[in-house]
Design an enzyme around this catalytic site. Structure first.
Site, PDB file in Angstrom:
ATOM      1  N   THR A 212     -56.876  26.146-144.716  1.00  0.00           N
ATOM      2  CA  THR A 212     -56.941  26.007-143.256  1.00  0.00           C
ATOM      3  C   THR A 212     -56.041  24.858-142.817  1.00  0.00           C
ATOM      4  OG1 THR A 212     -59.157  26.913-143.186  1.00  0.00           O
ATOM      5  CG2 THR A 212     -58.494  25.583-141.302  1.00  0.00           C
TER       6      THR A 212
ATOM      7  N   HIS B 157     -59.004  28.873-134.770  1.00  0.00           N
ATOM      8  CA  HIS B 157     -60.268  28.279-135.199  1.00  0.00           C
ATOM      9  C   HIS B 157     -61.401  28.633-134.211  1.00  0.00           C
ATOM     10  CE1 HIS B 157     -61.010  25.206-138.470  1.00  0.00           C
ATOM     11  NE2 HIS B 157     -62.221  25.271-137.941  1.00  0.00           N
TER      12      HIS B 157
ATOM     13  N   GLY C 144     -60.817  35.479-134.068  1.00  0.00           N
ATOM     14  CA  GLY C 144     -61.022  34.846-132.762  1.00  0.00           C
ATOM     15  C   GLY C 144     -61.376  35.864-131.699  1.00  0.00           C
TER      16      GLY C 144
HETATM   17  C1  LIG Z   1     -69.865  27.197-136.821  1.00  0.00           C
HETATM   18  C2  LIG Z   1     -68.453  27.430-137.224  1.00  0.00           C
HETATM   19  C3  LIG Z   1     -67.969  26.790-138.348  1.00  0.00           C
HETATM   20  C4  LIG Z   1     -66.655  27.000-138.756  1.00  0.00           C
HETATM   21  N1  LIG Z   1     -66.232  26.416-139.913  1.00  0.00           N
HETATM   22  C5  LIG Z   1     -64.984  26.661-140.378  1.00  0.00           C
HETATM   23  C6  LIG Z   1     -64.579  26.162-141.633  1.00  0.00           C
HETATM   24  O1  LIG Z   1     -65.329  25.492-142.337  1.00  0.00           O
HETATM   25  N2  LIG Z   1     -63.313  26.447-142.037  1.00  0.00           N
HETATM   26  C7  LIG Z   1     -62.463  27.211-141.294  1.00  0.00           C
HETATM   27  O2  LIG Z   1     -61.319  27.445-141.700  1.00  0.00           O
HETATM   28  N3  LIG Z   1     -62.835  27.725-140.104  1.00  0.00           N
HETATM   29  C8  LIG Z   1     -64.073  27.478-139.633  1.00  0.00           C
HETATM   30  N4  LIG Z   1     -64.476  28.045-138.459  1.00  0.00           N
HETATM   31  C9  LIG Z   1     -63.566  28.955-137.719  1.00  0.00           C
HETATM   32  C10 LIG Z   1     -63.751  30.408-138.178  1.00  0.00           C
HETATM   33  O3  LIG Z   1     -63.292  30.582-139.497  1.00  0.00           O
HETATM   34  C11 LIG Z   1     -62.984  31.399-137.305  1.00  0.00           C
HETATM   35  O4  LIG Z   1     -61.633  31.018-137.229  1.00  0.00           O
HETATM   36  C12 LIG Z   1     -63.549  31.553-135.900  1.00  0.00           C
HETATM   37  O5  LIG Z   1     -64.937  31.384-135.859  1.00  0.00           O
HETATM   38  C13 LIG Z   1     -63.191  32.952-135.375  1.00  0.00           C
HETATM   39  O6  LIG Z   1     -63.578  33.107-134.053  1.00  0.00           O
HETATM   40  P1  LIG Z   1     -64.921  33.868-133.588  1.00  0.00           P
HETATM   41  O7  LIG Z   1     -66.056  32.963-133.902  1.00  0.00           O
HETATM   42  O8  LIG Z   1     -64.692  34.044-132.107  1.00  0.00           O
HETATM   43  O9  LIG Z   1     -64.985  35.203-134.313  1.00  0.00           O
HETATM   44  C14 LIG Z   1     -65.788  27.849-138.012  1.00  0.00           C
HETATM   45  C15 LIG Z   1     -66.286  28.496-136.885  1.00  0.00           C
HETATM   46  C16 LIG Z   1     -67.598  28.313-136.490  1.00  0.00           C
HETATM   47  C17 LIG Z   1     -68.115  29.034-135.291  1.00  0.00           C
END
Ligand SMILES: Cc1cc2nc3c(=O)[nH]c(=O)nc-3n(C[C@H](O)[C@H](O)[C@H](O)COP(=O)(O)O)c2cc1C
Length: 381
Positions: free
Chosen positions: A169, A267, A299
């Site tokens: 990431t 993200h 996303g």
């Molecule tokens: C609670 C939460 C924790 C997340 N933690 C990480 C993480 O540890 N590493 C990462 O690359 N992305 C993280 N993300 C981003 C997700 O991988 C992803 O890009 C994003 O949630 C996609 O959008 P959506 O929630 O609208 O489907 C996180 C997202 C959320 C909601």
């Protein structure tokens, strides 16, 4: 934090229903952490809206028999193009945490990307996921740690546990301004932590004259650069994907650095608010990459029709974030399975109703934007 598992509540027919139900079962600080985004949360809302704004133009009377959702990803056939996005601390949503998510994802043929900040041991998650028949890919998401020896050990653990790729990431060298989280006073509860980072030592803080920036002159001293991408590739035999790429020039650089795939992501709006939506960013990246490496997107995917739209724009697969945690909060593994099932069923329905027999044909699905209705805006065929 949820304290007890629950059966799947009746009457949940969509991912939106799961979200509304989850809002009721989680306390305010946990909700703020799990479902909030950065600053004014504009990018998060716009991600969702951007998929909704695209309109499908159905083709009729096409042969549909024998259709399927199968795709090929990193050299292996997979049952469908839906993966669970890497997300920290699933145990905030349900005591079974990532183990429940893994069980459900494996059973539903979905891919699983396990976060560096998972609240269950990466070996245990892999042990739950890998025996699944006709399963999706199992990848490990990496945040490069300043302690590179620790990072290398983590990579070796992921390799030994059977993970098939690493997802680095790159869009979060620093956390976004999470206003909602701060307002709600979120703190990790006792017993929930990033267990795979146990033993990691933080570098000593720099001693700064008052005028200097704690961000640029301390924290970001250790932020990864393209050289670190090369370093990571040199210490692993696994393919490395980059997550969080939105600019075509970065896609070009990634390919020059031997990257095996890209995840177009902001993200989920949790880092830079007002960053471009992923639906808007995707076409230029597809154009740049020209199929040289797989291009995934996440996303705001909330409907099977959104999955089809992403594939129609040229994505190789999609990742889904928050809805998985909604399902987890609502009913543990059963809830996650339900969310993934709904998405896949909706994808099949959307394919049938647009005359799309297989996802190899998704690029031919005609679409318009609401602003330029019924014009051959994308792929009118
Ligand atoms: C609670 C939460 C924790 C997340 N933690 C990480 C993480 O540890 N590493 C990462 O690359 N992305 C993280 N993300 C981003 C997700 O991988 C992803 O890009 C994003 O949630 C996609 O959008 P959506 O929630 O609208 O489907 C996180 C997202 C959320 C909601």
């Amino acid at each position: 934090m949820r304290t007890a598992p629950h059966d799947l509540p009746s009457g949940l027919a969509s991912l939106g229903d799961h979200e509304r139900y989850a809002r009721e079962v989680l306390d305010d600080p946990t909700w703020a952490y799990l479902f909030g985004a950065a600053a004014d949360e504009l990018t998060h809302g716009r991600n969702i809206e951007a998929w909704r704004e695209l309109e499908l133009i159905p083709r009729v009377l096409r042969p549909l028999a024998g259709g399927h959702t199968r795709i090929e990803l990193l050299g292996r056939e997979r049952p469908h193009p839906i993966l669970v996005a890497p997300m920290a601390f699933h145990r905030l949503a349900h005591p079974d945490g990532e183990l429940a998510t893994a069980l459900a994802a494996a059973a539903l043929g979905a891919g699983l990307v396990v976060s560096t900040q998972a609240s269950c041991r990466l070996e245990d998650v892999a042990g739950t996921f890998l025996p699944g028949e006709d399963r999706g890919p199992l990848w490990f998401q990496l945040y490069l740690q300043p302690d590179r020896a620790f990072t290398r050990d983590l990579v070796q653990r992921a390799e030994a546990a059977g993970y098939e790729a690493l997802v680095l990431t790159v869009d979060a060298p620093v956390q976004g301004a999470r206003d909602r989280e701060r307002r709600a006073g979120f703190r990790l509860p006792a017993g929930v932590r990033a267990v795979n980072l146990d033993g990691l030592r933080s570098p000593p803080p720099a001693t700064l004259p008052a005028a200097q920036s704690a961000l640029f002159d301390d924290l970001l001293l250790h932020a990864p650069t393209w050289d670190d991408v090369s370093w990571l590739r040199s210490v692993t035999r696994l393919p490395v994907l980059l997550k969080g790429v939105l600019h075509a020039d970065d896609a070009r650089l990634a390919i020059e650095h031997g990257i095996a795939g890209l995840i177009v992501s902001n993200h989920g709006g949790r880092t830079l608010d007002t960053a471009i939506t992923t639906a808007a960013a995707l076409p230029a990246l597809v154009e740049t990459v020209q199929g040289r490496v797989p291009l995934l997107v996440d996303g705001g995917i909330r409907r099977g029709s959104d999955v089809l739209k992403a594939m129609a724009l040229g994505a190789s697969a999609v990742l889904v974030g928050r809805p998985v945690l909604h399902g987890l909060a609502n009913a543990g593994a059963q809830g996650v399975a339900h969310v993934l099932r709904l998405l896949r069923d909706e994808l099949e329905i959307a394919m049938a109703l647009t005359g799309c027999r297989t996802l190899a044909d998704a690029g031919k699905v005609p679409m318009a934007t609401r602003a330029r209705k019924n014009q051959d805006f994308f792929n009118f065929s």
